[in-house]
Write a protein that holds these residues in place. Structure first.
Motif, PDB file in Angstrom:
ATOM      1  N   THR A  16       0.820  -1.217   0.000  1.00 53.16           N
ATOM      2  CA  THR A  16       0.000   0.000   0.000  1.00 53.16           C
ATOM      3  C   THR A  16       0.850   1.262   0.000  1.00 53.16           C
ATOM      4  OG1 THR A  16      -0.157  -0.060   2.429  1.00 53.16           O
ATOM      5  CG2 THR A  16      -1.927  -1.122   1.176  1.00 53.16           C
ATOM      6  N   GLU A  17       2.031   1.200   0.573  1.00 50.09           N
ATOM      7  CA  GLU A  17       2.887   2.387   0.625  1.00 50.09           C
ATOM      8  C   GLU A  17       3.350   2.813  -0.755  1.00 50.09           C
ATOM      9  OE1 GLU A  17       5.946   1.284   3.326  1.00 50.09           O
ATOM     10  OE2 GLU A  17       4.821   1.888   5.118  1.00 50.09           O
ATOM     11  N   VAL A  18       3.634   1.854  -1.630  1.00 51.71           N
ATOM     12  CA  VAL A  18       4.144   2.188  -2.967  1.00 51.71           C
ATOM     13  C   VAL A  18       3.140   1.897  -4.079  1.00 51.71           C
ATOM     14  CG1 VAL A  18       6.546   1.920  -2.308  1.00 51.71           C
ATOM     15  CG2 VAL A  18       5.285  -0.070  -3.132  1.00 51.71           C
ATOM     16  N   ARG A  19       1.972   1.290  -3.692  1.00 52.24           N
ATOM     17  CA  ARG A  19       0.904   0.979  -4.658  1.00 52.24           C
ATOM     18  C   ARG A  19       1.403   0.111  -5.810  1.00 52.24           C
ATOM     19  NH1 ARG A  19      -1.417   3.283  -0.916  1.00 52.24           N
ATOM     20  NH2 ARG A  19      -3.298   4.589  -1.115  1.00 52.24           N
ATOM     21  N   SER A  20       2.301  -0.815  -5.480  1.00 57.42           N
ATOM     22  CA  SER A  20       2.850  -1.679  -6.526  1.00 57.42           C
ATOM     23  C   SER A  20       3.435  -2.935  -5.894  1.00 57.42           C
ATOM     24  CB  SER A  20       3.943  -0.947  -7.311  1.00 57.42           C
ATOM     25  OG  SER A  20       4.695  -1.840  -8.096  1.00 57.42           O
ATOM     26  N   PHE A  21       3.061  -4.102  -6.416  1.00 60.30           N
ATOM     27  CA  PHE A  21       3.623  -5.341  -5.908  1.00 60.30           C
ATOM     28  C   PHE A  21       5.091  -5.462  -6.293  1.00 60.30           C
ATOM     29  CE2 PHE A  21      -0.817  -6.438  -5.428  1.00 60.30           C
ATOM     30  CZ  PHE A  21      -0.828  -7.286  -4.328  1.00 60.30           C
ATOM     31  N   ALA A  24       7.248  -2.947  -4.233  1.00 62.61           N
ATOM     32  CA  ALA A  24       7.337  -3.412  -2.843  1.00 62.61           C
ATOM     33  C   ALA A  24       8.230  -4.639  -2.744  1.00 62.61           C
ATOM     34  CB  ALA A  24       5.948  -3.716  -2.304  1.00 62.61           C
ATOM     35  N   ALA A  25       8.145  -5.523  -3.726  1.00 58.78           N
ATOM     36  CA  ALA A  25       8.978  -6.732  -3.712  1.00 58.78           C
ATOM     37  C   ALA A  25      10.452  -6.378  -3.812  1.00 58.78           C
ATOM     38  CB  ALA A  25       8.568  -7.655  -4.863  1.00 58.78           C
ATOM     39  N   ARG A  26      10.788  -5.397  -4.672  1.00 52.61           N
ATOM     40  CA  ARG A  26      12.189  -4.979  -4.794  1.00 52.61           C
ATOM     41  C   ARG A  26      12.706  -4.419  -3.481  1.00 52.61           C
ATOM     42  NH1 ARG A  26      10.510  -2.921  -9.870  1.00 52.61           N
ATOM     43  NH2 ARG A  26      10.345  -0.830  -8.954  1.00 52.61           N
ATOM     44  N   LEU A  27      11.893  -3.613  -2.829  1.00 54.78           N
ATOM     45  CA  LEU A  27      12.323  -2.984  -1.578  1.00 54.78           C
ATOM     46  C   LEU A  27      12.482  -4.001  -0.454  1.00 54.78           C
ATOM     47  CD1 LEU A  27      10.093   0.226  -1.681  1.00 54.78           C
ATOM     48  CD2 LEU A  27      12.567   0.108  -1.967  1.00 54.78           C
ATOM     49  N   ARG A  28      11.660  -5.051  -0.467  1.00 54.04           N
ATOM     50  CA  ARG A  28      11.713  -6.046   0.613  1.00 54.04           C
ATOM     51  C   ARG A  28      12.609  -7.237   0.284  1.00 54.04           C
ATOM     52  NH1 ARG A  28       7.597  -5.842   4.419  1.00 54.04           N
ATOM     53  NH2 ARG A  28       7.534  -8.120   4.586  1.00 54.04           N
ATOM     54  N   GLY A  29      13.082  -7.287  -0.956  1.00 49.98           N
ATOM     55  CA  GLY A  29      13.966  -8.378  -1.338  1.00 49.98           C
ATOM     56  C   GLY A  29      13.263  -9.714  -1.460  1.00 49.98           C
ATOM     57  N   VAL A  30      11.977  -9.682  -1.862  1.00 45.11           N
ATOM     58  CA  VAL A  30      11.218 -10.919  -2.067  1.00 45.11           C
ATOM     59  C   VAL A  30      10.585 -10.863  -3.455  1.00 45.11           C
ATOM     60  CG1 VAL A  30      10.745 -11.168   0.395  1.00 45.11           C
ATOM     61  CG2 VAL A  30       9.109  -9.939  -1.049  1.00 45.11           C
ATOM     62  N   SER A  31       9.903 -11.927  -3.830  1.00 40.27           N
ATOM     63  CA  SER A  31       9.245 -11.946  -5.132  1.00 40.27           C
ATOM     64  C   SER A  31       7.871 -11.282  -5.051  1.00 40.27           C
ATOM     65  CB  SER A  31       9.084 -13.387  -5.629  1.00 40.27           C
ATOM     66  OG  SER A  31       8.181 -14.098  -4.809  1.00 40.27           O
ATOM     67  N   GLY A  94      20.565  -5.358  10.824  1.00 41.83           N
ATOM     68  CA  GLY A  94      19.411  -4.934  10.043  1.00 41.83           C
ATOM     69  C   GLY A  94      19.835  -4.312   8.731  1.00 41.83           C
ATOM     70  N   THR A  95      18.865  -3.826   7.998  1.00 41.88           N
ATOM     71  CA  THR A  95      19.096  -3.244   6.674  1.00 41.88           C
ATOM     72  C   THR A  95      18.837  -1.748   6.702  1.00 41.88           C
ATOM     73  OG1 THR A  95      18.470  -5.301   5.571  1.00 41.88           O
ATOM     74  CG2 THR A  95      18.402  -3.292   4.245  1.00 41.88           C
ATOM     75  N   LEU A  96      19.742  -0.986   6.112  1.00 40.29           N
ATOM     76  CA  LEU A  96      19.598   0.458   5.962  1.00 40.29           C
ATOM     77  C   LEU A  96      19.447   0.759   4.475  1.00 40.29           C
ATOM     78  CD1 LEU A  96      19.747   3.416   6.925  1.00 40.29           C
ATOM     79  CD2 LEU A  96      22.237   3.240   6.773  1.00 40.29           C
ATOM     80  N   ARG A  97      18.330   1.390   4.104  1.00 35.33           N
ATOM     81  CA  ARG A  97      18.055   1.695   2.702  1.00 35.33           C
ATOM     82  C   ARG A  97      18.181   3.189   2.456  1.00 35.33           C
ATOM     83  NH1 ARG A  97      14.361  -2.224   4.358  1.00 35.33           N
ATOM     84  NH2 ARG A  97      14.446  -4.172   3.165  1.00 35.33           N
ATOM     85  N   LEU A  98      19.061   3.559   1.511  1.00 28.53           N
ATOM     86  CA  LEU A  98      19.314   4.959   1.191  1.00 28.53           C
ATOM     87  C   LEU A  98      19.006   5.231  -0.275  1.00 28.53           C
ATOM     88  CD1 LEU A  98      22.783   5.574   2.926  1.00 28.53           C
ATOM     89  CD2 LEU A  98      20.500   6.032   3.853  1.00 28.53           C
ATOM     90  N   ASN A  99      18.450   6.410  -0.559  1.00 26.66           N
ATOM     91  CA  ASN A  99      18.229   6.872  -1.925  1.00 26.66           C
ATOM     92  C   ASN A  99      19.114   8.086  -2.134  1.00 26.66           C
ATOM     93  OD1 ASN A  99      16.741   8.665  -4.023  1.00 26.66           O
ATOM     94  ND2 ASN A  99      15.838   6.646  -4.282  1.00 26.66           N
ATOM     95  N   ALA A 139       8.544   5.605  -0.544  1.00 26.89           N
ATOM     96  CA  ALA A 139       9.159   4.636  -1.443  1.00 26.89           C
ATOM     97  C   ALA A 139       9.879   3.519  -0.690  1.00 26.89           C
ATOM     98  CB  ALA A 139      10.144   5.340  -2.374  1.00 26.89           C
ATOM     99  N   GLY A 140       9.824   3.545   0.635  1.00 27.19           N
ATOM    100  CA  GLY A 140      10.386   2.456   1.412  1.00 27.19           C
ATOM    101  C   GLY A 140      11.820   2.638   1.862  1.00 27.19           C
TER     102      GLY A 140
END
Length: 296
Positions: A16-21, A24-31, A94-99, A139-140
């Motif tokens: 729901t945060e990015v309105r895209s499966f 969201a999958a890319r950001l979470r590292g899953v399919s 943990g994971t740190l995500r930077l843009n 964007a996560g």
């Protein structure tokens, strides 16, 4: 009805945060299929549809909106509680995500990242290069790096990297031998200029400043690109004048492959900032990174 799994609720919030499966999958590292299955499982347990899906879009139903509004703060509190414990470790995990912009990814972060990760082996750093301004939280991402004119007012900014940078105008010796050297920025209107187009579609303007005088224009020439390596190669080959960060051109300037021009008109500006949203419970990897760059 069995209580929903926490991971399924987290998957719902990610989509729901990015309105895209896919996003969201890319950001979470899953399919994307794993996220889709988690949403189907959650909807089955709750007995209501939470998302409307088409091949092109994802929208939130009224029930999904209600759940999202209540769930967001709750998951934030859970994450905060876990990170509060995480902060007691000798080295947080943990994971740190930077843009970050391309210039930062290429020339600012490398020496910082290597030392930071050596000091914190339990942290995984994900860096995404993006030269357009985005809502990093939506964007996560945990934080972003931008220059001060692009910072949002409700964000906290911490200096990172060089505190002063500047743009350089240059061309190859062969180009200047053939076309002459511009004596004023307005002379560049008669020269072949190599342009840079951002991912947003905007063509970067060239800005020159000397004292109270400022000259700003959109470059015209035989090449417009969105890849700096191509632009530098074209300038080195004599195609035209290039105008970009000093760091991108420094090897060619030092070797003489490119010759600087209009030095007293070069625009200087403050270096980049790490920016993030103020929050009561900051993720431990982000806190560790902020502490690291402040101590550097």
């Amino acid at each position: 009805m069995n209580d929903p799994d926490l991971s399924d609720l987290s998957a719902f919030m990610a989509v729901t945060e990015v309105r895209s499966f896919r996003a969201a999958a890319r950001l979470r590292g899953v399919s994307a299929s794993a996220l889709s299955e988690a949403i189907r499982r959650l909807e089955a347990r709750l007995g209501v549809r939470l998302l409307n899906r088409t091949t092109r879009s994802v929208t939130v139903t009224e029930a999904g909106q209600r759940l999202m509004e209540r769930l967001g703060p709750a998951l934030g509190e859970i994450a905060g509680a876990l990170d509060a414990v995480n902060s007691f470790r000798d080295s947080p995990t943990g994971t740190l995500r930077l843009n970050v912009p391309t210039i930062v990814a290429m020339h600012v972060l490398p020496p910082i990242v290597t030392r930071f990760l050596a000091a914190h082996p339990g942290i995984t750093l994900e860096v995404v290069s993006n030269d357009t301004f985005i809502d990093v939280l939506a964007a996560g991402f945990d934080a972003g790096i931008r220059y001060d004119e692009r910072l949002e007012r409700d964000m906290i900014a911490v200096p990172i990297g060089p505190r002063t940078q500047h743009f350089v105008a240059a061309a190859s010796p062969a180009y200047f031998d053939t076309h002459g050297r511009p004596e004023h920025p307005r002379d560049l209107l008669e020269h072949a200029c190599i342009g840079h187009r951002f991912a947003s579609g905007v063509l970067a303007a060239w800005n020159f400043v000397r004292g109270d005088e400022q000259v700003r224009f959109t470059p015209q020439g035989p090449l417009v690109a969105s890849v700096i390596e191509l632009e530098v190669a074209a300038a080195t080959a004599g195609l035209g004048v290039i105008h970009t960060f000093d760091e991108f051109l420094r090897p060619q300037l030092d070797s003489g492959a490119l010759v600087p021009v209009l030095e007293d008109w070069w625009e200087h500006f403050s270096g980049p900032f790490l920016y993030y949203q103020s929050r009561t419970h900051m993720p431990a990897p982000l806190r560790a990174f902020i502490d690291f760059i402040k101590a550097s």
